[in-house]
Design an enzyme around this catalytic site. Structure first.
Site, PDB file in Angstrom:
ATOM      1  N   HIS B  70       0.813  -1.206   0.000  1.00  0.00           N
ATOM      2  CA  HIS B  70       0.000   0.000   0.000  1.00  0.00           C
ATOM      3  C   HIS B  70       0.855   1.269   0.000  1.00  0.00           C
ATOM      4  O   HIS B  70       0.565   2.226  -0.728  1.00  0.00           O
ATOM      5  CB  HIS B  70      -0.942  -0.035   1.206  1.00  0.00           C
ATOM      6  CG  HIS B  70      -1.815   1.172   1.298  1.00  0.00           C
ATOM      7  ND1 HIS B  70      -1.935   1.915   2.448  1.00  0.00           N
ATOM      8  CD2 HIS B  70      -2.596   1.780   0.387  1.00  0.00           C
ATOM      9  CE1 HIS B  70      -2.760   2.919   2.232  1.00  0.00           C
ATOM     10  NE2 HIS B  70      -3.176   2.866   0.992  1.00  0.00           N
ATOM     11  N   GLU B  73       2.139   1.807  -3.371  1.00  0.00           N
ATOM     12  CA  GLU B  73       1.084   2.381  -4.231  1.00  0.00           C
ATOM     13  C   GLU B  73       1.084   3.917  -4.112  1.00  0.00           C
ATOM     14  O   GLU B  73       1.018   4.632  -5.111  1.00  0.00           O
ATOM     15  CB  GLU B  73      -0.273   1.794  -3.823  1.00  0.00           C
ATOM     16  CG  GLU B  73      -1.463   2.353  -4.584  1.00  0.00           C
ATOM     17  CD  GLU B  73      -2.595   2.764  -3.656  1.00  0.00           C
ATOM     18  OE1 GLU B  73      -2.896   3.970  -3.597  1.00  0.00           O
ATOM     19  OE2 GLU B  73      -3.174   1.883  -2.978  1.00  0.00           O
ATOM     20  N   HIS B  74       1.206   4.411  -2.888  1.00  0.00           N
ATOM     21  CA  HIS B  74       1.236   5.867  -2.689  1.00  0.00           C
ATOM     22  C   HIS B  74       2.484   6.495  -3.308  1.00  0.00           C
ATOM     23  O   HIS B  74       2.413   7.537  -3.939  1.00  0.00           O
ATOM     24  CB  HIS B  74       1.197   6.187  -1.196  1.00  0.00           C
ATOM     25  CG  HIS B  74      -0.191   6.195  -0.639  1.00  0.00           C
ATOM     26  ND1 HIS B  74      -0.741   7.309  -0.039  1.00  0.00           N
ATOM     27  CD2 HIS B  74      -1.140   5.245  -0.592  1.00  0.00           C
ATOM     28  CE1 HIS B  74      -1.973   7.022   0.359  1.00  0.00           C
ATOM     29  NE2 HIS B  74      -2.234   5.785   0.046  1.00  0.00           N
ATOM     30  N   GLU B 150      -4.352   7.505   6.669  1.00  0.00           N
ATOM     31  CA  GLU B 150      -5.388   6.815   5.893  1.00  0.00           C
ATOM     32  C   GLU B 150      -5.954   5.637   6.682  1.00  0.00           C
ATOM     33  O   GLU B 150      -7.159   5.398   6.692  1.00  0.00           O
ATOM     34  CB  GLU B 150      -4.827   6.334   4.546  1.00  0.00           C
ATOM     35  CG  GLU B 150      -5.902   5.656   3.698  1.00  0.00           C
ATOM     36  CD  GLU B 150      -5.418   5.197   2.330  1.00  0.00           C
ATOM     37  OE1 GLU B 150      -4.271   5.513   1.951  1.00  0.00           O
ATOM     38  OE2 GLU B 150      -6.201   4.524   1.638  1.00  0.00           O
TER      39      GLU B 150
END
Lengths: 473, 447
Positions: B70, B73-74, B150
């Site tokens: 994740h 991904e950022h 997040e």
């Protein structure tokens, strides 16, 4: 990296070799990489000159004279209808019947005419006819999606829902219980609680301050007779806006509308609510509760869709907090500081109180700093304004993203209804990008000075806070 | 071991499939470097959705480095050696693209919706960040903070988010689905740049990805452009994308009983470890039919019996998800009505499952299949939805033929298959039962 001919490619290869010798591999690489020109890719694309046939016609149904905007699109044998009854949303519920619009929206699909709820649902499912209703703040909306095969049955079922809804007692009691439960569960999630308190704080006793689901005591009291009265009084051809899109033409579309809206009274419903009077004094009311993060939701006064400042303000908001990761607020508070997962702003266009709304969530240790930066960025926005390049960038986005909204037929039908609500004209879809093109940096700067002011930012903050001086925890 | 049976069945069906209309009439090809490309035509509006599905997600993370997929991904939005800093975002913005990404157990997916005239730019940029990612120390630190925020926003602000995490831990045990996709708070705080770079180098290669182009583009052009922008990327050697994680043992049953102060009313959830396009594939379509019959929508059996007839629930629904590299899930969620305890409702759900399993005859099968297949043409409406559905199914291991033959595959389901699959699931599949309650049991709904 994309070259137009072999000659330049050879020249570049030679250049690269020389550079390699001089500055070494890494230096060369960044130099070489630095040469990428996005404009060239776009200029030379093989996917050019594609357009969307956005011609909208106004049709008038032959029997009832119902006017609608139609966008004919025959790519798939599908028809999408979108409609709304103006000034019948939840803010127009009688003060002692708060929640009745929402209940009607939930119950209209629960049986109509001779078809009981289950029978009607079975019939629609087997034919893939999808109908939904929603009570907004101002208007009561509906939508229908069907294949062309079942256009006639779709019209018949929707007409029965609008004119002969059953409101059988068992369905009424069930939906009541579901709404009452949802009313309680609103408090489970901090963002829902934030929105509810925000509405109350901004509007007080004005109907915009209501809970969109209504009041428990009122909901308990609503009877089938009340709901029948609601339908009879609120739905008319006089306050109806209709958008129709898909594999249907003026003739078949007109006949369809006559069938769907047959039996509705012609007269416009007389209903009004007063203008909303909000005091924008910069206060942030605190709600204390412990979740993962603190949250803020605040607003400044804005203007409606048809106001002359709309396009410049729309652009200003885009640059300030509307542009996702690229907005000024995101750049500063998320991308540079890592204080939040998201900060956003948008223009909220309710009829009686257009607002410029901003919100974010951050853990308690980041919250005050993020808030401070929000104020700082707002000051900077007003003091320094935006330059020509920033305006151009925003205009480029708004123009180039224009076609994306036509991805689904239901969205197109919805746009057609909105065009009528805001009197945007039949040729809006052709003209919209021109409206954007005409925006000048000085217009944007003028509206920034006129509408943006951190001292007006009024709203609610939620979360864990240090007790104020003198306050006992 | 059951793959053979399915393949055999497909061979028999194939001549028929070719003639029949597919769900999307998509086309598929593979570049020499192994990139799988699927093109779906939809010419209504001059727009295209590009989706790049990497076959790597939280499942593939090193133990202890939860959240790597994740965070990567950022960081993919934070610049490459060629397109530094925020240029990726500003270029796409200037060109009107809607650009985003998401991370799941088995995949990390990057996508843009663009005007067709800007598709080549989006393809160039997507291909560039498959090989040139440049992770700066400052960006890394800021982005690690952002994914921490997040997680707080998605999980800690949402009581049922925490509930589902607890249920997954209880159900999946040693299996990677036990770990949250986001990583835990502690894991996120301790992620290093090396973790991210390792993940990137290992998994972000063309032979581990599926490119979907959906919209105003024909297959020939899609192929030409895919070759132009992605064709030069070098494949990596054989990677070990694992799918052989062991599920909890047969008959495993876990219970989660949770109280949270935010909660205002009870809810119950049951999750079964279920077949997928990879495991026990012969049951996949039977369970789709079963889920629709049992609990999808307000004409389903659970809704009819529990909400309408017995009035013990306010809501109930079932959902079968076969999209997984290893095991799928079959889940039922419900909210008890006033006067019903969570335990009573769970017993009722089990009772309905059992009764309906026996009632499910040929007539019932034909009726529910008709409903499931009505309106398939809607799938062709929105190119974004099509890209998502095709991408998700392909990433889960379904061949394009299988995706296209959805209608035929549903039609082929026999009532006896459904009864068998439902019985197997209920009796033997590992399962978790969850109850989420308000902290103070004073609420009238709990009495």
């Amino acid at each position: 990296m994309r070259r137009t001919n072999n000659q330049t490619r050879r020249r570049d290869v030679a250049l690269v070799l020389i550079l390699l010798a001089i500055v070494g591999f890494w230096g060369c690489r960044s130099k070489f990489y630095g040469a990428y020109k996005a404009e060239k890719t776009i200029e030379n694309t093989i996917l050019k000159n594609r357009t969307f046939n956005a011609s909208v016609e106004e049709i008038c149904s032959p029997k009832l004279g119902i006017k609608a905007y139609l966008l004919k699109d025959s790519h798939n044998p599908i028809v999408s209808l979108n409609f709304s009854f103006e000034n019948t949303g939840y803010a127009y519920d009688d003060a002692h019947e708060q929640g009745i619009a929402q209940m009607a929206a939930a119950l209209l699909t629960e049986g109509a005419g001779k078809y009981k709820a289950q029978e009607l649902k079975e019939k629609m499912e087997e034919r893939a006819i999808r109908v939904g209703f929603a009570a907004g703040k101002d208007d009561f909306g509906g939508s229908l999606l069907t294949t062309t095969d079942h256009l006639q049955e779709a019209a018949q079922y929707l007409n029965l829902m609008l004119t002969e809804p059953r409101f059988d007692e068992a369905d009424l009691q069930r939906v009541k219980a579901q709404i009452l439960d949802a009313l309680k569960r609103q408090h489970e999630r901090p963002e829902r609680e934030l929105e509810l308190v925000f509405a109350r704080e901004m509007y007080g006793a004005h109907p915009y301050g209501r809970n969109p689901l209504g009041q428990a005591a009122d909901i308990e009291r609503v009877s089938a007779a009340d709901l029948r009265r609601f339908v009879k009084n609120k739905f008319s051809r006089g306050n109806l806006l209709v958008g129709l899109a898909g594999d249907v033409d003026a003739q078949s579309g007109g006949a369809f509308l006559d069938k769907v809206f047959a039996g509705l009274p012609a007269d416009k419903v007389q209903a009004s609510i007063p203008p909303a009077e909000t005091e924008f004094d910069g206060r942030l009311v605190q709600i204390r509760r412990g979740d993962g993060q603190n949250m803020l939701l605040a607003a400044m006064p804005a203007i409606g869709r048809t106001h002359k400042d709309f396009y410049p303000l729309f652009t200003a908001n885009y640059i300030w907090g509307g542009a996702g990761l690229n907005s000024r607020l995101s750049q500063r508070i998320r991308e540079q500081e890592g204080l939040t997962y998201g900060i956003y702003s948008y223009l909220s266009l309710s009829d009686k109180s257009p607002l410029l709304i901003v919100g974010f969530a951050a853990t308690a240790d980041n919250f005050e700093k993020a808030k401070k930066l929000l104020y700082e960025e707002t000051d900077k926005f007003v003091d320094e304004g935006i330059d020509a390049e920033e305006t151009a960038q925003a205009k480029n986005y708004l123009t180039a993203s224009y076609h994306l909204r036509f991805a689904s037929i239901e969205n197109i039908a919805e746009i057609l209804t909105a065009m009528q609500k805001y009197n945007l004209g039949l040729d809006f879809l052709q003209k919209r990008n021109d409206y954007i093109a005409h925006i000048k940096p000085e217009d944007v700067n003028r509206v920034i000075k006129k509408y943006f002011n951190k001292q007006l930012l009024t709203g609610v903050e939620l979360g864990e806070f240090q007790p104020a001086a003198g306050e006992r925890k | 071991m059951n793959k053979k049976i399915v393949l055999g069945a497909l061979c028999v069906l194939l001549p028929r499939l070719v003639a029949a209309e597919g769900l999307f009439d998509a086309q598929e090809f593979r570049l020499d470097n192994g990139l799988r490309v699927i093109a779906i035509e939809n010419h209504r509006a001059p727009i295209v959705k590009q989706m790049l599905w990497y076959q790597a997600g939280s499942t593939d993370e090193r133990i202890g480095a939860g959240g790597s997929a994740h965070l990567l991904e950022h960081l993919m939005f934070r610049g490459t050696k060629l397109i530094p800093g925020q240029t990726f975002n500003t270029l796409l913005e200037k060109n009107g693209a809607e650009s985003n990404a998401f991370t799941a157990y088995d995949n990390t997916v990057y996508h843009q919706l663009v005007d067709v005239g800007r598709l080549e730019l989006a393809m160039f940029l997507e291909a560039d960040r498959m090989k040139n990612l440049d992770i700066g120390e400052t960006d890394f630190a800021a982005e690690r903070d952002i994914v921490f925020q997040e997680r707080k926003e998605r999980v800690d602000n949402n009581p049922s988010g925490r509930f589902f995490e607890a249920m997954n831990r209880a159900l999946w045990q040693e299996h990677p689905h036990a770990r949250p996709v986001s990583g835990t708070d502690e894991e996120i705080k301790h992620l290093t740049r090396q973790d991210i770079e390792d993940f990137y180098k290992r998994f972000y290669v063309p032979n581990n990805a599926i490119l979907v182009l959906s919209g105003d583009i024909d297959a020939v052009t899609a192929k030409e452009l895919a070759q132009k922008y992605y064709g030069n990327l070098r494949p990596a050697g054989k990677k070990s994308i694992r799918s052989d994680f062991s599920a909890p043992p047969e008959d495993f049953k876990a219970t989660v009983d949770m109280k949270m102060p935010q909660i205002r009313g009870n809810r119950v959830v049951k999750i079964f470890v279920a077949p997928s396009y990879q495991k026990q594939t012969e049951d996949v379509y039977s369970l789709m039919v079963w889920a629709a019959y049992l609990g999808e929508g307000e004409t389903s059996k659970l809704y009819k019996k529990l909400v309408l007839q017995d009035k013990v629930a306010l809501n109930v629904s079932a959902e079968f998800n076969p999209l997984s590299r290893s095991y799928g899930t079959f889940a039922i969620s419900a909210m008890p009505a006033k006067g019903t305890t969570p335990e009573q409702l769970l017993a009722k759900i089990d009772q309905v499952w059992n009764e309906e399993m026996q009632n499910f005859d040929q007539k019932a099968a034909e009726k529910i299949k008709r409903k499931m297949l009505a309106g398939l043409v809607y799938m062709r409406d929105n190119p974004e939805d099509a890209a998502y559905i095709v991408g998700a199914m392909a990433a889960a291991g379904a061949s394009l033929d299988e995706i296209e033959a959805y209608e035929q595959n549903i039609k082929a389901v026999k009532d006896a298959d459904v009864r068998k699959a439902a019985q197997k699931l209920r009796a033997h599949a590992p399962q978790v039962t969850g109850i989420l309650r308000p902290e103070e049991n004073t609420d009238e709904t709990n009495k």
